[in-house]
Design a protein around this motif. Structure first.
Motif, PDB file in Angstrom:
ATOM      1  N   THR A 221       0.804  -1.219   0.000  1.00 48.73           N
ATOM      2  CA  THR A 221       0.000   0.000   0.000  1.00 48.73           C
ATOM      3  C   THR A 221       0.839   1.274   0.000  1.00 48.73           C
ATOM      4  OG1 THR A 221      -0.134  -0.019   2.425  1.00 48.73           O
ATOM      5  CG2 THR A 221      -1.932  -1.082   1.194  1.00 48.73           C
ATOM      6  N   HIS A 222       2.073   1.201   0.501  1.00 51.06           N
ATOM      7  CA  HIS A 222       2.885   2.417   0.589  1.00 51.06           C
ATOM      8  C   HIS A 222       4.363   2.040   0.673  1.00 51.06           C
ATOM      9  CE1 HIS A 222       3.619   6.624   1.355  1.00 51.06           C
ATOM     10  NE2 HIS A 222       4.326   6.320   2.427  1.00 51.06           N
TER      11      HIS A 222
ATOM     12  N   VAL B 298       2.004   1.842  -6.343  1.00 52.41           N
ATOM     13  CA  VAL B 298       2.536   2.863  -5.443  1.00 52.41           C
ATOM     14  C   VAL B 298       3.521   3.733  -6.217  1.00 52.41           C
ATOM     15  CG1 VAL B 298       3.979   3.221  -3.399  1.00 52.41           C
ATOM     16  CG2 VAL B 298       2.335   1.392  -3.405  1.00 52.41           C
TER      17      VAL B 298
ATOM     18  N   THR C 164       8.441   4.009  -8.787  1.00 52.22           N
ATOM     19  CA  THR C 164       7.077   3.563  -9.062  1.00 52.22           C
ATOM     20  C   THR C 164       7.048   2.041  -9.014  1.00 52.22           C
ATOM     21  OG1 THR C 164       6.828   5.437 -10.555  1.00 52.22           O
ATOM     22  CG2 THR C 164       5.134   3.757 -10.640  1.00 52.22           C
TER      23      THR C 164
END
Length: 144
Positions: free
Chosen positions: A30-31, A71, A77
């Motif tokens: 997610t991050h 992300v 990226t």
């Protein structure tokens, strides 16, 4: 869940495989915090996905090839896809790593000159200027 992964940006293929294993274990990325080397995951259904990590990629380059952006953190990226057809050239990553080696060599040269000119410090590292230039030149040729 947060995972610390030092030197991940120097081992891109290994990190992509690790992300794939995490997804198969039921954790979705997610991050990413590149400077802190932290990857954040959340629980999700187990899926088989391939991952691609790219540095300085223009927007929309990999979407045509079956990749979806997961992300983006700074210039990094992360993409995922089930059966992607386009893959990264890694040229930007190699340029980044080469730049880091050059800066490390410059800092090492400054350190050697500082230790060489400082009286009484680490007498083992006392070289004359010619020796330092020879060692640094060989090091630069090997690294670049």
């Amino acid at each position: 869940m947060k995972k610390f992964r030092p030197f991940w940006s120097y081992r891109i293929e290994e990190t992509e495989k690790w992300l794939q294993d995490m997804r198969q274990a039921g954790y979705r990325l997610t991050h990413v915090q590149p400077l802190l080397r932290l990857f954040t995951f959340e629980r999700a259904e187990q899926q088989t996905k391939r991952y691609l990590i790219d540095y300085k990629s223009p927007k929309g380059v990999y979407e045509d090839g079956g990749w979806q952006q997961v992300v983006q953190a700074g210039k990094w990226t992360v993409y995922e896809g089930e059966t992607p057809t386009r893959f990264s050239s890694r040229e930007h990553v190699f340029q980044r790593i080469r730049a880091h080696y050059v800066w490390a060599t410059v800092l090492l040269a400054v350190l050697f000159f500082y230790l060489n000119t400082t009286a009484g410090m680490l007498m083992v590292l006392r070289f004359d200027t010619f020796q330092v230039w020879v060692y640094l030149s060989v090091l630069l040729v090997l690294l670049v």
